[in-house]
Write an enzyme that holds these catalytic residues in place. Structure first.
Site, short mmCIF file in Angstrom:
data_model
loop_
_atom_site.label_atom_id
_atom_site.label_comp_id
_atom_site.label_asym_id
_atom_site.label_seq_id
_atom_site.Cartn_x
_atom_site.Cartn_y
_atom_site.Cartn_z
N LYS A 114 46.81 33.25 47.45
CA LYS A 114 46.81 34.36 46.24
C LYS A 114 45.76 35.42 46.52
CE LYS A 114 49.44 31.80 43.05
NZ LYS A 114 49.50 31.20 41.78
N LYS A 198 57.13 29.10 49.98
CA LYS A 198 57.60 28.34 48.66
C LYS A 198 58.18 29.44 47.84
CE LYS A 198 53.99 28.20 45.24
NZ LYS A 198 53.59 27.48 43.94
N LYS A 201 57.32 32.71 41.59
CA LYS A 201 57.55 33.78 40.52
C LYS A 201 57.25 35.10 40.90
CE LYS A 201 56.21 30.56 37.00
NZ LYS A 201 54.62 30.17 36.98
N1 AQP Z 1 58.72 26.32 44.99
C1 AQP Z 1 58.27 25.42 44.53
N2 AQP Z 1 58.81 23.86 44.66
C2 AQP Z 1 58.53 22.70 43.86
N3 AQP Z 1 57.72 23.14 42.88
C3 AQP Z 1 57.09 24.03 42.38
N4 AQP Z 1 56.42 24.56 41.48
C4 AQP Z 1 56.16 25.74 41.58
N5 AQP Z 1 56.74 26.28 42.45
C5 AQP Z 1 57.45 25.07 43.22
C6 AQP Z 1 55.83 23.50 40.45
O1 AQP Z 1 56.02 23.99 39.18
C7 AQP Z 1 54.92 23.57 38.25
C8 AQP Z 1 54.35 24.99 37.46
O2 AQP Z 1 54.06 25.87 38.54
P1 AQP Z 1 53.29 27.38 37.87
O3 AQP Z 1 54.22 27.99 37.40
O4 AQP Z 1 52.15 26.56 36.80
O5 AQP Z 1 52.48 27.56 39.15
P2 AQP Z 1 52.78 27.98 40.68
O6 AQP Z 1 52.80 26.70 41.36
O7 AQP Z 1 51.61 28.87 41.19
O8 AQP Z 1 54.35 28.45 40.66
P3 AQP Z 1 54.53 29.67 41.31
O9 AQP Z 1 56.12 30.07 40.94
O10 AQP Z 1 54.27 29.86 42.57
O11 AQP Z 1 53.77 30.95 40.33
P4 AQP Z 1 53.19 32.26 40.89
O12 AQP Z 1 54.15 32.93 41.60
O13 AQP Z 1 52.98 32.88 39.54
O14 AQP Z 1 51.66 31.48 41.37
C9 AQP Z 1 53.80 23.11 39.12
O15 AQP Z 1 53.88 21.77 39.01
C10 AQP Z 1 54.27 23.49 40.64
O16 AQP Z 1 53.90 22.72 41.68
#
Ligand code: AQP
Length: 334
Positions: A114, A198, A201
């Site tokens: 990040k 992965k 968002k």
């Molecule tokens: N691609 C994924 N596959 C499986 N699980 C996922 N999670 C996120 N992306 C995937 C799971 O969703 C939960 C909430 O995640 P989060 O939104 O709190 O944070 P994150 O993991 O940082 O998600 P993003 O989408 O990647 O957000 P950004 O882009 O803002 O950093 C968690 O349990 C996560 O494991």
């Protein structure tokens, strides 16, 4: 899981909840609430480790609550609240900042991903994010944490912090060591544009993900455009594993249809990916579109969403305060 088990997990209100969040976390949250005490948190303090526009953040917190409810979380069964309303998260995070080690944080791959190439410019909050995550879990003495595979390393750190706290303050078993609950078949949903990353968002291209609020037309368009492979669908898992984008599409299909991958390959091998894509788009429309419609409906009644949060905040605050009293005492704070 024993009667003393307690589930805790959080989702960042950073907008655009997607299929990865849904299959990696939310669906699991819903099935766990049947038999377990569960606490589900909108982790707004985590979200601000990267700058968020205040009015957008406020809306995203409510939309995350709406997404919880739309996927089937029941505020009468589970505690649903937002992190910043319970100040104990920040207080315990500070205590744990003093327990956790810099060397441990330096190993966290999510910070490296990040923060990108210019780490000097990342917020301090982003760097110590895993300590706050440990505080979220340990504040309630949670025993199980449903997350996607991307959070496994952070959870291991939470266990290390719990162990060190218990040892430093001579209170063996004070904090339970939280166990990750990671979905078996699809622990990491990958980007539709790059099967090695992965689904996320914050990825710039909206074509990389299926958002929970996507319309049926958008789902069809995104699946049609999803990267697959120029050769037909292979006949063995071994071959499929060499093609990350194709593997991702077939794994999503398998997870939603509940048909195992070998069986799907028996049916589809030799066919073009357009055959799979048509079927997958139909399945996703059936699964995701009703959730999206419900989110939009719930967002029309923000008073209701605020009420859900208020009720959850009170319950969470009471639990947190009780544990914090003991934590302060262990540390020697008056
Ligand atoms: N691609 C994924 N596959 C499986 N699980 C996922 N999670 C996120 N992306 C995937 C799971 O969703 C939960 C909430 O995640 P989060 O939104 O709190 O944070 P994150 O993991 O940082 O998600 P993003 O989408 O990647 O957000 P950004 O882009 O803002 O950093 C968690 O349990 C996560 O494991």
């Amino acid at each position: 899981m024993s009667k003393k088990s307690l589930v805790f997990s959080g989702v960042q209100p950073t907008g655009n909840l997607h299929l990865g969040n849904y299959l990696g976390a939310l669906k699991n949250f819903v099935s766990l609430q049947k038999d377990m005490n569960c606490i589900y948190c909108v982790v707004d303090l985590h979200a601000i480790t990267v700058f968020q526009k205040p009015n957008v953040l406020r809306d995203n917190v409510l939309e995350t609550v709406a997404s919880f409810l739309a996927t089937g979380l029941d505020p009468n069964k589970s505690i649903i609240f937002n992190q910043s309303s319970v100040s104990g998260h920040a207080e315990l995070a500070w205590i744990l900042n003093c327990v956790s080690r810099i060397g441990w944080l330096n190993r966290m791959t999510q910070f490296k991903d990040k923060a990108g190439s210019d780490k000097e410019k990342a917020s301090v909050g982003l760097y110590i994010y895993p300590n706050l995550m440990a505080a979220d879990i340990l504040l309630y003495k949670a025993t199980h944490v449903p997350v996607g595979a991307d959070q496994k390393q952070h959870l291991e750190l939470s266990r290390d912090i719990a162990l060190k706290f218990n040892s430093d303050f001579g209170c063996k078993d004070f904090f339970p060591l939280p166990e990750p609950l990671i979905p078996k078949n699809i622990s990491r949903v990958m980007s539709l544009r790059d099967g090695t990353k992965k689904m996320s968002k914050s990825e710039e291209s909206d074509y990389s993900r299926i958002n929970l609020k996507d319309s049926a037309d958008e789902i069809i368009k995104k699946i049609k455009k999803a990267k697959s492979d120029s050769a037909p669908i292979p006949n063995s898992l071994k071959e499929l594993e060499k093609k990350p984008e194709a593997l991702n599409l077939l794994t999503i299909y398998s997870e939603i249809s509940k048909i195992n991958l070998d069986k799907i390959l028996d049916e589809m091998s030799g066919k073009d990916y357009s055959f799979l894509k048509n079927k997958l788009a139909d399945l996703l429309i059936g699964e995701i579109a009703p959730v999206g419609n419900e989110i939009k409906k719930l967002m029309g009644d923000k008073t209701h969403l605020l009420k859900v949060l208020k009720k959850g905040n009170e319950k969470a605050r009471n639990l947190a305060e009780e544990n914090l009293k003991n934590i302060r005492e262990k540390v020697g704070l008056i």
